[in-house]
Design a protein around this motif. Structure first.
Motif, PDB file in Angstrom:
ATOM      1  N   PHE A  53     -15.115  -2.059  -0.234  1.00 54.57           N
ATOM      2  CA  PHE A  53     -15.089  -3.454   0.228  1.00 54.57           C
ATOM      3  C   PHE A  53     -15.063  -4.447  -0.918  1.00 54.57           C
ATOM      4  N   GLY A 181     -26.868  -6.962  -2.710  1.00 57.09           N
ATOM      5  CA  GLY A 181     -26.939  -7.736  -1.482  1.00 57.09           C
ATOM      6  C   GLY A 181     -25.766  -8.668  -1.210  1.00 57.09           C
ATOM      7  N   GLY A 182     -24.693  -8.563  -1.982  1.00 61.10           N
ATOM      8  CA  GLY A 182     -23.524  -9.400  -1.709  1.00 61.10           C
ATOM      9  C   GLY A 182     -22.873  -9.047  -0.377  1.00 61.10           C
TER      10      GLY A 182
HETATM   11  C1  LIG Z   1     -21.390  -2.278  -4.283  1.00 62.43           C
HETATM   12  C2  LIG Z   1     -21.487  -1.298  -3.193  1.00 62.43           C
HETATM   13  C3  LIG Z   1     -22.492  -1.392  -2.218  1.00 62.43           C
HETATM   14  C4  LIG Z   1     -23.592  -2.429  -2.261  1.00 62.43           C
HETATM   15  O1  LIG Z   1     -23.110  -3.744  -2.219  1.00 62.43           O
HETATM   16  P1  LIG Z   1     -24.024  -4.973  -2.667  1.00 62.43           P
HETATM   17  O2  LIG Z   1     -23.218  -6.175  -2.401  1.00 62.43           O
HETATM   18  O3  LIG Z   1     -24.329  -4.800  -4.131  1.00 62.43           O
HETATM   19  O4  LIG Z   1     -25.285  -4.894  -1.874  1.00 62.43           O
HETATM   20  C5  LIG Z   1     -22.479  -0.477  -1.187  1.00 62.43           C
HETATM   21  N1  LIG Z   1     -21.544   0.499  -1.114  1.00 62.43           N
HETATM   22  C6  LIG Z   1     -20.583   0.617  -2.038  1.00 62.43           C
HETATM   23  C7  LIG Z   1     -19.589   1.727  -1.891  1.00 62.43           C
HETATM   24  C8  LIG Z   1     -20.502  -0.271  -3.102  1.00 62.43           C
HETATM   25  O5  LIG Z   1     -19.540  -0.138  -4.017  1.00 62.43           O
END
Ligand SMILES: *Cc1c(COP(=O)(O)O)cnc(C)c1O
Length: 331
Positions: A53, A181-182
């Motif tokens: 994502f 947490g983004g």
């Molecule tokens: C970065 C990431 C997360 C966590 O996202 P945050 O915005 O840092 O909480 C979860 N899963 C995957 C596969 C990621 O790359």
């Protein structure tokens, strides 16, 4: 309350990134629906371009750069997926990118970023040390794109929330892998603006859970970074956290922890029962459900956030019984 990012910002982000990202499906999971006894769907965001994502936030951050900033380039620090996303988004936008990584980042992720045409700087044993190098480059004029604590990144990740509400309007619970947490912040802002009754749950690994410990302490704290199957959930939330700590604290109903063997079992389940290849962190929601740590009582969507892991490691994890898989990971 002003969290720096509004529903309008998220809707604008959706337009900004439409040409760079794909709209991923939300599909019912028959295996998890059977096991949990409630309707469970999966948001297949691991099938996003670049395998996570993170491209949504990165593409939105690139889309909002000034002409001057575009000319000087962007810099990011990342356990892998954000770096990969920034590298790809920068390439699509025709902007130079430098990605700073720690020595803990798996070799496959480093190679993937180089292959995308970005310059890679490897420094230190933690995300925080890699960040120092990024801040040095920022001093030299490049634009620093935080993996999570950045308005445009949060708005980009929020577009996932809009899609889930459209595809599963009856949803009552949304379960999201949690690190800085983004992702959870963006989804929370999008969903609570439209459906304040939907419950949000963040799931992270017990080994080095920075946001969880910070929520418990009532302010951002540092945790020791250790190796985990969920390597993309590693790293701190920043002692100077501007956005995500407040958003998660105020808008998210629950944060919970899962163990390494539960993550391993969830990766196996995703592969064997759902034919999906997931990295450890991306399987956090499945781990919470399968372990019984989370017992939702209404329609639930689990966000599957990424699929970038070493395929030999994945092979060892999904073959044989779960104890063998665990040994394979720790070997
Ligand atoms: C970065 C990431 C997360 C966590 O996202 P945050 O915005 O840092 O909480 C979860 N899963 C995957 C596969 C990621 O790359």
């Amino acid at each position: 309350m002003d969290y720096g990012t509004s529903l309008a910002d998220i809707e604008k982000a959706r337009e900004n990134i439409a040409g760079t990202v794909v709209r991923t499906p939300t599909v019912p999971s028959l295996s998890l629906t059977r096991q949990a006894g409630i309707p469970v769907s999966l948001k297949l965001e691991h099938t996003q371009v670049t395998g996570s994502f993170k491209l949504r936030g990165a593409a939105n951050a690139l889309a909002t750069l000034s002409e001057d900033a575009r000319a000087k380039g962007v810099v990011a620090v990342s356990t892998g997926n954000h770096g990969r996303a920034v590298a790809h988004a920068a390439k699509v936008a025709g902007v130079k990118a430098v990605i700073c990584l720690s020595e803990l980042v798996p070799a496959n992720k480093v190679e993937a970023i180089r292959a995308l045409g970005a310059e890679v700087h490897i420094t230190g044993r933690s995300q925080d040390e890699a960040e120092k190098e990024a801040l040095r480059l920022e001093q030299e004029g490049m634009t620093f794109i935080s993996p999570f604590d950045h308005k445009d990144v949060i708005a980009g990740q929020g577009t996932l929330g809009l899609e889930m509400l459209e595809d599963m309007p009856e949803v009552e619970n949304v379960v999201v892998p949690l690190s800085g947490g983004g992702l959870l912040s963006g989804i929370a802002l999008a969903i609570k603006a439209r459906r304040p009754d939907v419950r949000l749950v963040g799931v992270t690994m017990s080994r080095g859970a920075a946001m969880y410990e910070s929520l418990k302490a009532g302010l951002p704290v540092e945790v020791e970074e250790v190796e985990s199957l969920a390597d993309s959930l590693g790293g701190g939330i920043g002692l100077e956290n501007r956005y995500t700590f407040a958003i998660v604290r105020n808008l998210v109903e629950r944060c919970l922890l899962v163990e390494e063997d539960e993550l391993a079992e969830a990766v196996r389940h995703a592969y064997r029962e759902e034919q999906q290849v997931l990295e450890g962190g991306a399987a956090a929601g499945i781990a919470a459900l399968l372990s019984g740590r989370l017992k939702p009582n209404g329609p639930t969507v689990l966000v599957l956030s990424g699929r970038n892991l070493d395929m030999d490691q994945h092979c060892r994890l999904v073959c044989g019984d779960s104890s063998a898989a665990k040994e394979a990971f720790h070997a």
